[in-house]
Scaffold this active site. Structure first.
Site, PDB file in Angstrom:
ATOM      1  N   ASP A  27      -6.127   1.055  -1.470  1.00 19.75           N
ATOM      2  CA  ASP A  27      -5.318   0.405  -0.276  1.00 19.75           C
ATOM      3  C   ASP A  27      -3.839   0.424  -0.676  1.00 19.75           C
ATOM      4  O   ASP A  27      -3.357  -0.214  -1.671  1.00 19.75           O
ATOM      5  CB  ASP A  27      -5.698  -1.150  -0.091  1.00 19.75           C
ATOM      6  CG  ASP A  27      -6.780  -1.379   0.508  1.00 19.75           C
ATOM      7  OD1 ASP A  27      -8.006  -2.142  -0.056  1.00 19.75           O
ATOM      8  OD2 ASP A  27      -7.225  -0.842   1.472  1.00 19.75           O
ATOM      9  N   HIS A  70      -6.098   4.562   1.933  1.00 22.17           N
ATOM     10  CA  HIS A  70      -5.883   3.637   3.218  1.00 22.17           C
ATOM     11  C   HIS A  70      -4.489   3.196   3.182  1.00 22.17           C
ATOM     12  O   HIS A  70      -3.925   2.560   2.585  1.00 22.17           O
ATOM     13  CB  HIS A  70      -6.790   2.509   3.216  1.00 22.17           C
ATOM     14  CG  HIS A  70      -6.355   1.427   4.212  1.00 22.17           C
ATOM     15  ND1 HIS A  70      -6.967   0.245   4.396  1.00 22.17           N
ATOM     16  CD2 HIS A  70      -5.791   1.630   5.421  1.00 22.17           C
ATOM     17  CE1 HIS A  70      -6.581  -0.496   5.486  1.00 22.17           C
ATOM     18  NE2 HIS A  70      -5.968   0.512   5.930  1.00 22.17           N
ATOM     19  N   GLY A  78      -3.663  -6.841   3.975  1.00 22.59           N
ATOM     20  CA  GLY A  78      -2.774  -7.372   3.305  1.00 22.59           C
ATOM     21  C   GLY A  78      -3.501  -8.043   1.930  1.00 22.59           C
ATOM     22  O   GLY A  78      -2.903  -7.863   0.882  1.00 22.59           O
ATOM     23  N   GLY A 123      -7.382  -8.518  -0.478  1.00 26.14           N
ATOM     24  CA  GLY A 123      -8.899  -8.380  -0.325  1.00 26.14           C
ATOM     25  C   GLY A 123      -9.163 -10.044  -0.410  1.00 26.14           C
ATOM     26  O   GLY A 123      -8.666 -10.817  -0.410  1.00 26.14           O
ATOM     27  N   ASP A 182     -13.824  -1.975   7.294  1.00 24.84           N
ATOM     28  CA  ASP A 182     -12.866  -2.172   6.224  1.00 24.84           C
ATOM     29  C   ASP A 182     -12.527  -4.007   6.312  1.00 24.84           C
ATOM     30  O   ASP A 182     -11.750  -4.121   7.011  1.00 24.84           O
ATOM     31  CB  ASP A 182     -11.592  -1.555   5.868  1.00 24.84           C
ATOM     32  CG  ASP A 182     -10.825  -1.369   5.033  1.00 24.84           C
ATOM     33  OD1 ASP A 182      -9.760  -0.767   4.726  1.00 24.84           O
ATOM     34  OD2 ASP A 182     -11.236  -2.298   4.006  1.00 24.84           O
ATOM     35  N   GLY A 183     -12.994  -4.472   4.959  1.00 23.09           N
ATOM     36  CA  GLY A 183     -12.489  -5.749   5.036  1.00 23.09           C
ATOM     37  C   GLY A 183     -13.338  -6.879   4.972  1.00 23.09           C
ATOM     38  O   GLY A 183     -14.249  -6.779   6.253  1.00 23.09           O
ATOM     39  N   GLY A 184     -13.861  -7.829   4.233  1.00 23.73           N
ATOM     40  CA  GLY A 184     -14.606  -8.919   4.323  1.00 23.73           C
ATOM     41  C   GLY A 184     -16.088  -8.782   4.176  1.00 23.73           C
ATOM     42  O   GLY A 184     -16.677  -9.552   4.752  1.00 23.73           O
ATOM     43  N   GLY A 190     -14.623  -4.482  -1.551  1.00 21.64           N
ATOM     44  CA  GLY A 190     -13.629  -4.529  -2.753  1.00 21.64           C
ATOM     45  C   GLY A 190     -13.924  -5.396  -3.674  1.00 21.64           C
ATOM     46  O   GLY A 190     -14.824  -5.337  -4.589  1.00 21.64           O
ATOM     47  N   SER A 191     -13.884  -6.804  -3.040  1.00 22.69           N
ATOM     48  CA  SER A 191     -13.899  -8.093  -4.109  1.00 22.69           C
ATOM     49  C   SER A 191     -15.519  -8.215  -4.230  1.00 22.69           C
ATOM     50  O   SER A 191     -15.519  -8.789  -5.474  1.00 22.69           O
ATOM     51  CB  SER A 191     -13.032  -9.208  -3.543  1.00 22.69           C
ATOM     52  OG  SER A 191     -13.526  -9.384  -2.236  1.00 22.69           O
TER      53      SER A 191
END
Ligand code: DX5
Ligand code: ZN
Length: 240
Positions: A47, A76, A159, A161, A192-194, A214-215
């Site tokens: 990112d 990204h 913005g 993770g 992407d995300g969550g 990610g996280s």
């Protein structure tokens, strides 16, 4: 991955996770990436944030170039006006570059320019992606469809993770699939995300090709086990 055109490699292997390193321990990134390779992760999601397009600032081309890994570099770009910055990411070894439709006036030109660039790693080409924030209507994709190999829907506002998956993403994804089917375009679709242990199986069943997480992999102490869990969950859901 076998030496085939990149798009074919990923399409054949889909659905795949692309592991985001925003929350990885950068002080031991080398060993963490080795664990990802061991786990069977194929895509490394970086990112890039400039603090203007979205609040956070993260890494740039120098970091991307310094990262030595067999994983494909899935970059990204969450940056304002990417047009004149593309070369530095391509030179840093990007295999996949996704730009935000919201990040500039001439997004079609950005994709055209990217389409003329060659992969710094070898002749396998660069996959061009467009990313849409959760508040951006899907119709923006239609005029870009001939200049794309990937389309990503952000399931969080860009913005950070560790944010919560926005539920409306599921409906957006099926409508996007319908749009691409109607246009008879085989474009890879990503989310992407969550995406965490709790929802990855549901997401994998949403007919998606690339799942960025990610996280859920790097938070906590066991990235190898986390990555294996996420890959197994995707393979099970996809009947692979
Ligand atoms: C958000 C980024 C995402 C995010 C994913 O702006 O584009 O890639 O880092 O991280 P998780 O999986 O923790 O939501
Ligand atoms: Zn991302």
């Amino acid at each position: 991955m076998p030496d085939k055109p990149l798009l074919e490699q990923i399409r054949e292997a889909a659905p795949l996770i692309s592991v985001g390193i925003l929350t990885a321990d950068l002080m031991s990134l080398g060993s963490e990436l080795k664990l990802m390779d061991t786990a069977g992760v194929k895509l490394l999601h970086v990112d890039v944030m400039d603090g203007c397009f979205c609040p956070m600032m993260t890494v740039g081309p120098g970091f991307i170039k310094a990262v030595k890994t067999p994983l494909l570099k899935d970059i990204h770009l969450m940056i304002e006006d990417p047009l004149n910055k593309l070369e530095s990411y391509v030179a840093a070894g990007a295999d996949m570059i996704t730009v935000h439709v919201e990040s500039c006036r001439h997004i079609h030109r950005v994709l055209q320019k990217l389409g003329q660039m060659t992969n710094a790693n070898d002749s396998r080409g660069i996959l061009r992606g467009i990313a849409l924030n959760p508040g951006t209507p899907l119709d923006v994709i239609t005029p870009l469809i001939d200049e794309l190999e990937m389309a990503f829907l952000l399931a969080v506002n860009p913005g950070w993770g560790g944010q919560k998956f926005i539920p409306s993403t599921e409906g957006r994804l099926s409508r996007l699939r319908q749009m691409l089917d109607e246009a008879k375009k085989e474009i890879l679709v990503g989310i992407d995300g969550g995406i965490t242990r709790d929802n990855i199986a549901d997401v994998a069943r949403m007919d998606v090709d690339i799942i960025v997480t990610g996280s859920a992999v790097f938070d906590g102490k066991t990235p190898l086990e986390n990555a294996k869990f996420m890959i197994d969950a995707v393979n099970d859901a996809a009947g692979k």
